[in-house]
Design an enzyme around this catalytic site. Sequence first.
Site, PDB file in Angstrom:
ATOM      1  N   CYS A 120      -0.627  77.090 -39.573  1.00 40.61           N
ATOM      2  CA  CYS A 120      -1.589  77.496 -38.446  1.00 40.61           C
ATOM      3  C   CYS A 120      -0.436  78.322 -37.810  1.00 40.61           C
ATOM      4  CB  CYS A 120      -2.207  76.802 -37.511  1.00 40.61           C
ATOM      5  SG  CYS A 120      -2.740  77.611 -35.784  1.00 40.61           S
ATOM      6  N   CYS A 123      -0.621  78.397 -33.774  1.00 36.80           N
ATOM      7  CA  CYS A 123       0.502  77.185 -32.797  1.00 36.80           C
ATOM      8  C   CYS A 123      -0.117  76.497 -33.783  1.00 36.80           C
ATOM      9  CB  CYS A 123      -0.613  76.991 -31.735  1.00 36.80           C
ATOM     10  SG  CYS A 123      -2.117  77.407 -31.709  1.00 36.80           S
ATOM     11  N   SER A 124      -1.132  75.453 -33.978  1.00 38.14           N
ATOM     12  CA  SER A 124      -0.492  73.940 -34.851  1.00 38.14           C
ATOM     13  C   SER A 124      -2.166  73.249 -35.036  1.00 38.14           C
ATOM     14  CB  SER A 124      -0.092  73.198 -34.162  1.00 38.14           C
ATOM     15  OG  SER A 124      -0.368  73.022 -32.937  1.00 38.14           O
ATOM     16  N   CYS A 125      -2.810  74.221 -34.821  1.00 40.43           N
ATOM     17  CA  CYS A 125      -4.578  74.168 -35.308  1.00 40.43           C
ATOM     18  C   CYS A 125      -4.793  72.935 -36.626  1.00 40.43           C
ATOM     19  CB  CYS A 125      -5.577  74.784 -35.450  1.00 40.43           C
ATOM     20  SG  CYS A 125      -5.155  76.047 -33.910  1.00 40.43           S
TER      21      CYS A 125
HETATM   22 FE    FE Z   1      -3.571  76.758 -33.812  1.00 45.66          FE
END
Ligand code: FE
Length: 214
Positions: A120, A123-125
């Site tokens: 991602c 961000c951090s999906c």
């Molecule tokens: Fe994300």
Amino acid sequence: MSNDHAHSHESGHDHEHHHHLRESETYYAARTKALESLFREKGLIGTDTVDRIIHFFEHEMGPFNGARVVAKAWTDPAFKARLMEDANSGIAELGLRDGIEGENLRVVENTASVHNIVCCTLCSCWPWPLLGLPPYWFKDPVFRARVVREPRAVLSDFGVTLPAGKRVEIWDSSAQVRYFVIPERPAGTDGWTEEKLAALVSTESMQGLALVSA
Ligand code: FE
């Protein structure tokens, strides 16, 4: 979703960066313990609240779910076809829930000719229902920036060397779509049960950052 943490790494020194990450982990562990004690004292959480949450991530929402999906896909081509067509319906066949952070899952398959990696960049999906808690490296700004620019170098850091002719594809997960990799089934596993196969499958392999070996 906030992207205020999606800045690029400032120092450019990986070593310093990773050193900093380890210090942060110690800091956050101490901070978490202090907060937990305080919340208990104030009666904001029960004495077993944290244990129940830990139990949830150890037994209900963790990479063992994704590993079951992979093992089933390896042993049942018709299931794999349905899963690749509609991942959410596929996992429902196994009695797995999708839910929050997994409303729209998509499956990509590693083969002899293509290797898929999920990241991602924003961000951090992460596909929580299939993989549980994300590992720290998935959120690392250096990882997120490098994996799209030099995926083979990042793979090498993870101990993976691909044949030169293999195509690498990067899938950028987002709040809308969370990707998930079916790794290649290792040789020498003919006739293995789904349970035995699932035990081989790591979180990293389901994001394309590791291969599965028997
Ligand atoms: Fe994300």
